[in-house]
Scaffold this active site. Structure first.
Site, PDB file in Angstrom:
ATOM      1  N   LYS A   1     -11.548  -6.601  23.247  1.00 46.83           N
ATOM      2  CA  LYS A   1     -11.367  -6.591  24.703  1.00 46.83           C
ATOM      3  C   LYS A   1     -12.395  -5.653  25.323  1.00 46.83           C
ATOM      4  O   LYS A   1     -13.564  -5.995  25.416  1.00 46.83           O
ATOM      5  CB  LYS A   1      -9.919  -6.242  25.034  1.00 46.83           C
ATOM      6  CG  LYS A   1      -8.959  -7.301  24.488  1.00 46.83           C
ATOM      7  CD  LYS A   1      -7.519  -6.990  24.733  1.00 46.83           C
ATOM      8  CE  LYS A   1      -6.619  -8.151  24.344  1.00 46.83           C
ATOM      9  NZ  LYS A   1      -6.719  -8.546  22.914  1.00 46.83           N
TER      10      LYS A   1
ATOM     11  N   ASN B   1     -11.329 -10.228  29.189  1.00 47.03           N
ATOM     12  CA  ASN B   1     -10.857  -8.870  28.941  1.00 47.03           C
ATOM     13  C   ASN B   1     -12.008  -7.898  28.692  1.00 47.03           C
ATOM     14  O   ASN B   1     -11.784  -6.786  28.204  1.00 47.03           O
ATOM     15  CB  ASN B   1      -9.916  -8.855  27.734  1.00 47.03           C
ATOM     16  CG  ASN B   1      -8.700  -9.737  27.947  1.00 47.03           C
ATOM     17  OD1 ASN B   1      -8.105  -9.746  29.023  1.00 47.03           O
ATOM     18  ND2 ASN B   1      -8.329 -10.495  26.927  1.00 47.03           N
TER      19      ASN B   1
ATOM     20  N   ASP C   1       1.345  -0.937  21.205  1.00 49.24           N
ATOM     21  CA  ASP C   1       0.150  -1.775  21.192  1.00 49.24           C
ATOM     22  C   ASP C   1      -0.738  -1.355  22.360  1.00 49.24           C
ATOM     23  O   ASP C   1      -0.363  -1.525  23.523  1.00 49.24           O
ATOM     24  CB  ASP C   1       0.549  -3.244  21.319  1.00 49.24           C
ATOM     25  CG  ASP C   1      -0.646  -4.187  21.304  1.00 49.24           C
ATOM     26  OD1 ASP C   1      -1.784  -3.710  21.131  1.00 49.24           O
ATOM     27  OD2 ASP C   1      -0.437  -5.406  21.453  1.00 49.24           O
TER      28      ASP C   1
END
Length: 384
Positions: free
Chosen positions: A236, A40, A202
């Site tokens: 990420k 990520n 989120d």
């Protein structure tokens, strides 16, 4: 069925054997020698020499500060540095306050477990992350799922929930981690306002990728004043660790008092707080990396169109590109072929995804070269 009298070692071994026989045994392995199409780290900050040097310099400047937090923030772990970093985060994410958690998992569990109460209704997209699911399970609210990105289904549930006395909450991801598609945030916001529902978003996979300075999709769409709470994860695209819930001062005070992962976890150490600060400073100057990421994504999608015309992909314009390869064995085989050619591509198998929706989850990064992307598509075309 295991009998209560069985020794625990036998019980655990049997469960692992069943998973092994099904081809679903999880194992830890490194992939340092493979080209990264799995992580990520969308902007490459986790491997950025500039960020590494900035963190090292920040650590040196704070040389006299303790290395560990020594306790939760409600005890010995509270520092001026934590307050300063949170104020900086609030400014960047265009909100009133931020509250740092040790991880995105902690933040989602803390938010969803303590905010909706008994008598309330929590409506969640069926594809939300496991951390949101676990937080919802810990809540005493009545939980219902709506079909993925299905606004008509959500409105039906909102209309029904409006008849109850409690508060209604809606929880979604802005960018879904398994399909790579975006939530219809404008329409979701309008719908929640129409029915008096509280929207929780989120932003884990959108943070760093969308927005003028990587603030996420909510800010990119100008919705920051209309979304009650956002979760931004730093492990990420920002390449460090930790997360924050951003929103009003009232929300921050409430979480400090009721979010158990925050209350009962040892705080992040100064090094992690400094890394979060440095990563966000780098984020402000990463417009070229965000543009390069989009360029690489367009190249990948064009090559797929040209060389894999019969393949099935999820509807994603994000860096998360998912090739549907039905069947666990088939998906695993194609992934192994890519790995054998030097590319770190992972198969996502059922039951993590529904049967028949097994896939290769391919992450495009700003640092992937055109040659690497071209070669990966050739490998996939040769083994499907």
């Amino acid at each position: 069925m295991l009998l209560p009298s069985q020794p625990i070692s036998s019980a655990l071994s049997q469960r692992l054997d069943l998973r092994r026989e099904a081809g679903l045994l999880r194992q830890l392995r490194t992939a340092d020698n493979l080209v990264d199409f799995c992580s990520n780290d969308y902007l490459g900050l986790a491997r950025s020499p500039a960020l590494r040097a900035a963190i090292q310099q920040a650590d040196a400047d704070w040389a006299t500060v303790r290395t560990g937090a020594t306790g939760s923030r409600l005890l010995a772990g509270q520092t001026d540095l934590a307050n300063e970093v949170e104020q900086e985060l609030a400014q960047l994410y265009k909100t009133e306050t931020a509250l740092i958690f040790n991880s995105g998992y902690d933040a989602n569990i803390g938010l969803l477990a303590c905010l909706p109460q008994a008598g309330d209704t929590l409506l969640t997209d069926e594809l939300i992350h496991a951390s949101m699911i676990d937080g919802a399970r810990l809540s005493y609210a009545t939980r219902q799922r709506f079909r993925h990105n299905d606004l008509a289904h959500l409105e039906t549930l909102l209309r029904s929930a409006a008849e109850s006395a409690g508060q209604v909450f809606v929880a979604v991801e802005s960018l879904y981690s398994m399909d790579g598609d975006l939530a219809p945030l404008r329409a979701l916001t309008n719908l929640c306002e129409q029915y008096g529902a509280v929207l929780l978003v989120d932003e884990a996979h959108a943070t760093g990728v969308y927005g003028p300075n990587g603030e996420g999709l909510v800010v990119a769409l100008g919705l920051q004043e209309r979304v009650f709470a956002r979760v931004h994860t730093f492990g990420k695209a920002l390449g460090v660790h930790g997360a924050a819930v951003v929103g009003s001062a009232l929300l921050r005070d409430y979480l400090i008092n009721f979010a158990r992962p925050f209350i009962y976890s040892t705080a992040l150490p100064p090094h992690s707080l400094l890394a979060i600060r440095c990563a966000h400073k780098q984020l402000r100057i990463q417009s070229a990396s965000r543009q390069q990421l989009q360029d690489r994504l367009r190249l990948f999608r064009q090559l797929v169109t040209d060389q894999l015309p019969g393949s099935t992909w999820t509807d994603s314009l994000s860096p998360i590109q998912c090739l549907i390869v039905p069947g666990n064995e088939q998906a695993r085989r194609v992934a192994q072929q890519a790995q054998g050619a030097g590319f770190d591509v992972r198969a996502i198998l059922s039951p993590t995804v529904p049967v028949g929706q097994e896939r290769l989850r391919i992450c495009i990064h700003a640092f992937n070269t055109e040659t690497e992307i071209t070669r990966l598509v050739e490998i996939l075309a040769g083994h499907l």
